[in-house]
Write a protein that holds these residues in place. Sequence first.
Motif, short mmCIF file in Angstrom:
data_model
loop_
_atom_site.label_atom_id
_atom_site.label_comp_id
_atom_site.label_asym_id
_atom_site.label_seq_id
_atom_site.Cartn_x
_atom_site.Cartn_y
_atom_site.Cartn_z
N VAL A 167 -55.43 33.38 0.40
CA VAL A 167 -55.34 33.54 1.61
C VAL A 167 -54.22 32.64 2.62
O VAL A 167 -54.18 31.60 2.14
CB VAL A 167 -56.72 33.43 2.28
N ARG A 168 -54.10 33.33 3.50
CA ARG A 168 -53.19 32.40 4.53
C ARG A 168 -54.03 31.69 5.58
O ARG A 168 -54.67 32.44 6.33
CB ARG A 168 -52.23 33.25 5.15
N VAL A 169 -53.70 30.56 5.66
CA VAL A 169 -54.28 29.57 6.56
C VAL A 169 -53.08 28.81 7.28
O VAL A 169 -52.41 27.98 6.50
CB VAL A 169 -55.36 28.67 6.01
N GLY A 170 -53.13 29.12 8.68
CA GLY A 170 -51.94 28.40 9.14
C GLY A 170 -50.45 28.58 8.70
O GLY A 170 -49.58 27.61 8.44
N GLY A 171 -50.50 29.71 8.06
CA GLY A 171 -49.06 30.10 7.39
C GLY A 171 -48.99 29.75 6.06
O GLY A 171 -48.02 30.32 5.61
N ASP A 194 -57.89 25.15 -2.83
CA ASP A 194 -57.02 24.03 -3.14
C ASP A 194 -56.29 23.78 -1.75
O ASP A 194 -55.73 24.66 -1.07
CB ASP A 194 -55.72 24.36 -4.07
N ARG A 195 -56.22 22.47 -1.18
CA ARG A 195 -55.46 22.26 -0.25
C ARG A 195 -53.99 22.11 -0.39
O ARG A 195 -53.50 22.26 -1.39
CB ARG A 195 -55.86 20.74 0.53
N PRO A 196 -53.11 22.54 0.96
CA PRO A 196 -51.91 22.85 0.58
C PRO A 196 -51.19 21.70 -0.24
O PRO A 196 -51.33 20.44 -0.13
CB PRO A 196 -51.39 22.65 2.04
N GLY A 197 -50.54 22.26 -1.15
CA GLY A 197 -49.60 21.38 -2.23
C GLY A 197 -50.35 21.11 -3.41
O GLY A 197 -49.86 20.71 -4.22
N LEU A 198 -51.70 21.36 -3.46
CA LEU A 198 -52.49 20.88 -4.54
C LEU A 198 -52.83 22.05 -5.21
O LEU A 198 -52.93 23.11 -4.84
CB LEU A 198 -53.80 20.25 -4.20
N LEU A 214 -53.04 25.50 -6.91
CA LEU A 214 -52.09 26.57 -6.80
C LEU A 214 -51.59 27.01 -5.43
O LEU A 214 -50.91 27.99 -5.20
CB LEU A 214 -52.81 27.80 -7.51
N SER A 215 -52.03 26.20 -4.59
CA SER A 215 -51.80 26.33 -3.01
C SER A 215 -50.48 26.13 -3.02
O SER A 215 -49.82 25.20 -3.61
CB SER A 215 -52.51 25.78 -2.01
N ALA A 216 -49.71 26.80 -1.91
CA ALA A 216 -48.29 26.56 -1.72
C ALA A 216 -48.20 25.27 -0.65
O ALA A 216 -49.03 24.36 -0.54
CB ALA A 216 -47.75 27.76 -0.65
N HIS A 217 -46.78 24.70 -0.81
CA HIS A 217 -46.38 23.71 -0.24
C HIS A 217 -47.04 23.31 1.15
O HIS A 217 -47.15 24.15 2.24
CB HIS A 217 -45.04 23.27 0.16
N ALA A 218 -47.32 22.12 1.63
CA ALA A 218 -48.07 21.67 2.97
C ALA A 218 -46.94 21.82 3.69
O ALA A 218 -45.66 21.57 3.76
CB ALA A 218 -48.55 20.47 2.61
N ARG A 219 -47.14 22.36 5.07
CA ARG A 219 -46.05 22.36 6.16
C ARG A 219 -46.11 21.05 7.10
O ARG A 219 -45.08 20.63 7.31
CB ARG A 219 -46.24 23.56 6.95
N ARG A 263 -59.71 23.70 8.15
CA ARG A 263 -59.10 24.46 7.12
C ARG A 263 -60.43 24.94 6.58
O ARG A 263 -60.34 26.16 5.81
CB ARG A 263 -58.35 23.52 6.16
N ILE A 264 -61.48 24.23 6.22
CA ILE A 264 -62.83 24.63 5.64
C ILE A 264 -63.23 26.05 6.46
O ILE A 264 -63.57 27.08 5.86
CB ILE A 264 -63.75 23.81 5.65
N LEU A 265 -63.13 25.97 7.76
CA LEU A 265 -64.00 26.92 8.34
C LEU A 265 -62.82 28.15 8.32
O LEU A 265 -63.39 29.53 8.06
CB LEU A 265 -63.94 26.55 9.91
N ARG A 266 -61.75 28.03 8.34
CA ARG A 266 -60.84 29.22 8.61
C ARG A 266 -60.61 29.90 6.79
O ARG A 266 -60.39 31.08 6.84
CB ARG A 266 -59.31 28.70 8.71
N VAL A 267 -60.85 28.97 5.73
CA VAL A 267 -61.05 29.78 4.24
C VAL A 267 -62.35 30.43 4.47
O VAL A 267 -62.29 31.58 3.83
CB VAL A 267 -61.08 28.39 3.52
N LEU A 268 -63.36 30.01 4.88
CA LEU A 268 -64.37 30.74 5.09
C LEU A 268 -64.48 32.06 5.57
O LEU A 268 -64.92 33.04 4.90
CB LEU A 268 -65.86 29.77 5.35
#
Length: 292
Positions: free
Chosen positions: A15-19, A63-67, A69-74, A85-90
């Motif tokens: 899922v996309r969170v913050g792009g 997984d938080r960004p970069g960790l 299988l999630s994509a790189h942190a911006r 982030r927890i809220l938006r993932v849910l």
Amino acid sequence: MTTYVRGGFVRGEFVRVGGVPHHVEVTGDGPVCVLGAGLGLGWFDWDPVVPLLAPHRTVVRFDRPGLGLSAHARVAPTLRGEAERILRVLDAVGLGGARATVVGHSLAGFHAEAFARLYPERTEGLVLVDSSVEERPRTLLPRGMRVAATRACGALLCATGLPRAVGPTLRRLTAPTPWAWLYGGSRVWRAALMEYVTYGDAARELAVLRRRLPLPEGAPVTVLAAYAGSGSRRWLDRQRELAHALDAAFRVATPSGHLVMRDRPAEVARAVLTAGPEPRPRPPEPAARCPE
């Protein structure tokens, strides 16, 4: 991808969170709980606990960004950003509006507590699993300087090939997992370094939130501390003091190292199940029919 396991379904998705594409797994059925792993860890570190929770809970791991299988942190992490982030993932996995028991291990204990204070209407309970503790948080250099230096050092470190050479082996020595190969890439190393260098910022942010926002009324709080023996007594005392400060139930998982979810998964599951609502009764499984 959705597959059936005993106790419910497991759905792995991005899922996309913050792009940023975030890897998320949702397992089981029932009231919601969300599991946050410590600094540099991944969703798979909760594997021993999930089968114990899935018959009674909808378990969300990400997984938080970069960790993982999630994509790189911006951007570099902030405490408020991680709580959001927890809220938006849910919300992104279709659990918008649901109240959750929020579980945080180590550094993610900061994130879980911040979520409870910032979003009390979405918090059913709070469980801190051998959470980070900083009684007098401080940072020595300006945040911008530390972030820039960490990015430069991370790039230099990864250019040497060190992560590929030693990363998977170090991860296997810490806690064996078939996903150790992830630590051979620069993405995970850079994310872990950034979490480490901004740790003090998160601790200071949490200290401010504690002064300004109470924990949600009626939501049970549990501190589950690891205890391996007499050598870790001071850490145990600090965990007990944290429980006292938060007016939380205090439990000890022993013998256990810091990765309590791997060393004592039943203790973690028990803490989660008692911190949330009673699970809905499950219909009995049909008896097996004897062949004619």
